[in-house]
Design an enzyme around this catalytic site. Structure first.
Site, PDB file in Angstrom:
ATOM      1  N   ASP A 182       0.827  -1.195   0.000  1.00 32.82           N
ATOM      2  CA  ASP A 182       0.000   0.000   0.000  1.00 32.82           C
ATOM      3  C   ASP A 182       0.870   1.257   0.000  1.00 32.82           C
ATOM      4  O   ASP A 182       2.007   1.249   0.480  1.00 32.82           O
ATOM      5  CB  ASP A 182      -0.901   0.031   1.237  1.00 32.82           C
ATOM      6  CG  ASP A 182      -1.962  -1.050   1.211  1.00 32.82           C
ATOM      7  OD1 ASP A 182      -2.295  -1.510   0.106  1.00 32.82           O
ATOM      8  OD2 ASP A 182      -2.437  -1.431   2.295  1.00 32.82           O
ATOM      9  N   LYS A 183       0.310   2.327  -0.499  1.00 29.48           N
ATOM     10  CA  LYS A 183       1.016   3.610  -0.520  1.00 29.48           C
ATOM     11  C   LYS A 183       1.428   4.025   0.882  1.00 29.48           C
ATOM     12  O   LYS A 183       2.492   4.629   1.084  1.00 29.48           O
ATOM     13  CB  LYS A 183       0.121   4.681  -1.151  1.00 29.48           C
ATOM     14  CG  LYS A 183       0.815   5.992  -1.448  1.00 29.48           C
ATOM     15  CD  LYS A 183      -0.075   6.899  -2.281  1.00 29.48           C
ATOM     16  CE  LYS A 183       0.672   8.170  -2.699  1.00 29.48           C
ATOM     17  NZ  LYS A 183      -0.135   9.028  -3.596  1.00 29.48           N
TER      18      LYS A 183
END
Length: 243
Positions: free
Chosen positions: A112-113
């Site tokens: 995930d970012k």
């Protein structure tokens, strides 16, 4: 001129998605999408899923010639927060522009970012397909911090599986590291799995770092730092993907 993979040097040729993956253009999964979109041709004929490439045939993807690549790259990166695991350059935070590599490479899986840590990148689309097959049960290890103290019940419930995304997660290894920190080893990769598992138990993840992917460890790499895999790491990785 197109050359076939020697391991598939038969009159039946090579499946088109595998052929594209071996070129380093993209993974098999992405190749399937390109084929479905009509962006792939074999000797000028639009390819279909299941089409095969014979020796001497020319493959184009978006009108660009594609040939197998025997000089594969395997990189381990400590992905910083804020970088997106996508090759889509329309995303200003995409991982490809962040690395600035001359060769076309793409991430194996994703983080995930808002997560950090170990991510592998390669131009070997064939190995990406093998590594992402859920049934292989490849281990991924993380260190996670949450917003409130954890107890034995939290560890036990996380370990034994929780209902998220219309299924129950597989049993996994969970170990308490501190009042609000734990270590978890997964063998599956559901979308935002750890965050969803914690949310189910009423916790919010405040920090998530991947420290191992199969036999590859993050070690002491700093955020944004990357390195090529060692020969020993590659040998073990290849042997594990033969299962």
């Amino acid at each position: 001129m197109v050359l076939m993979d020697n391991s598939n040097n038969t009159q039946d040729g090579v499946r088109i998605n595998k052929y594209i993956a071996q070129s380093g253009y993209c993974s098999r999964r992405e190749a399937d999408k390109l084929i479905e979109a009509g962006a792939v041709t074999i000797d000028g004929v639009i390819a279909e899923n299941g089409s095969r490439v014979l020796e001497g045939q020319t493959v184009l993807v978006n009108n660009e010639p594609v040939v197998p690549n025997d000089d594969h790259i395997y990189i381990a990166l400590n992905k910083p927060l804020g970088i997106t695991c996508t090759t889509d350059t329309r995303d200003v935070d995409n991982i490809v522009d962040f690395l600035g590599f001359e060769e076309r490479i793409f991430p194996i899986g994703r983080l995930d970012k808002n997560s950090s840590g170990l991510i592998l990148l390669t131009n070997d689309g064939d190995i990406v397909n093998k590594l992402l097959r859920a049934e292989h049960g490849h281990e991924k290890e993380y260190v996670v911090s949450v917003d409130k103290p954890i107890d034995d019940e939290f560890i036990n419930r996380m370990s034994n599986g929780l209902p998220i995304l219309d299924r129950v997660t597989l049993p996994c290894k969970v170990r308490k590291l501190g009042q609000r920190k734990f270590n978890i080893i997964l063998t599956q990769g559901l979308n935002r799995q750890i965050r969803r598992m914690c949310e189910y138990l009423g916790y919010k993840v405040v920090k998530l770092k991947r420290i191992r992917f199969m036999n590859i460890e993050l070690g002491d790499m700093q955020p944004g730092e990357y390195r090529e895999l060692t020969n020993k790491e590659k040998q073990i990785l290849f042997s594990l993907t033969k299962k």
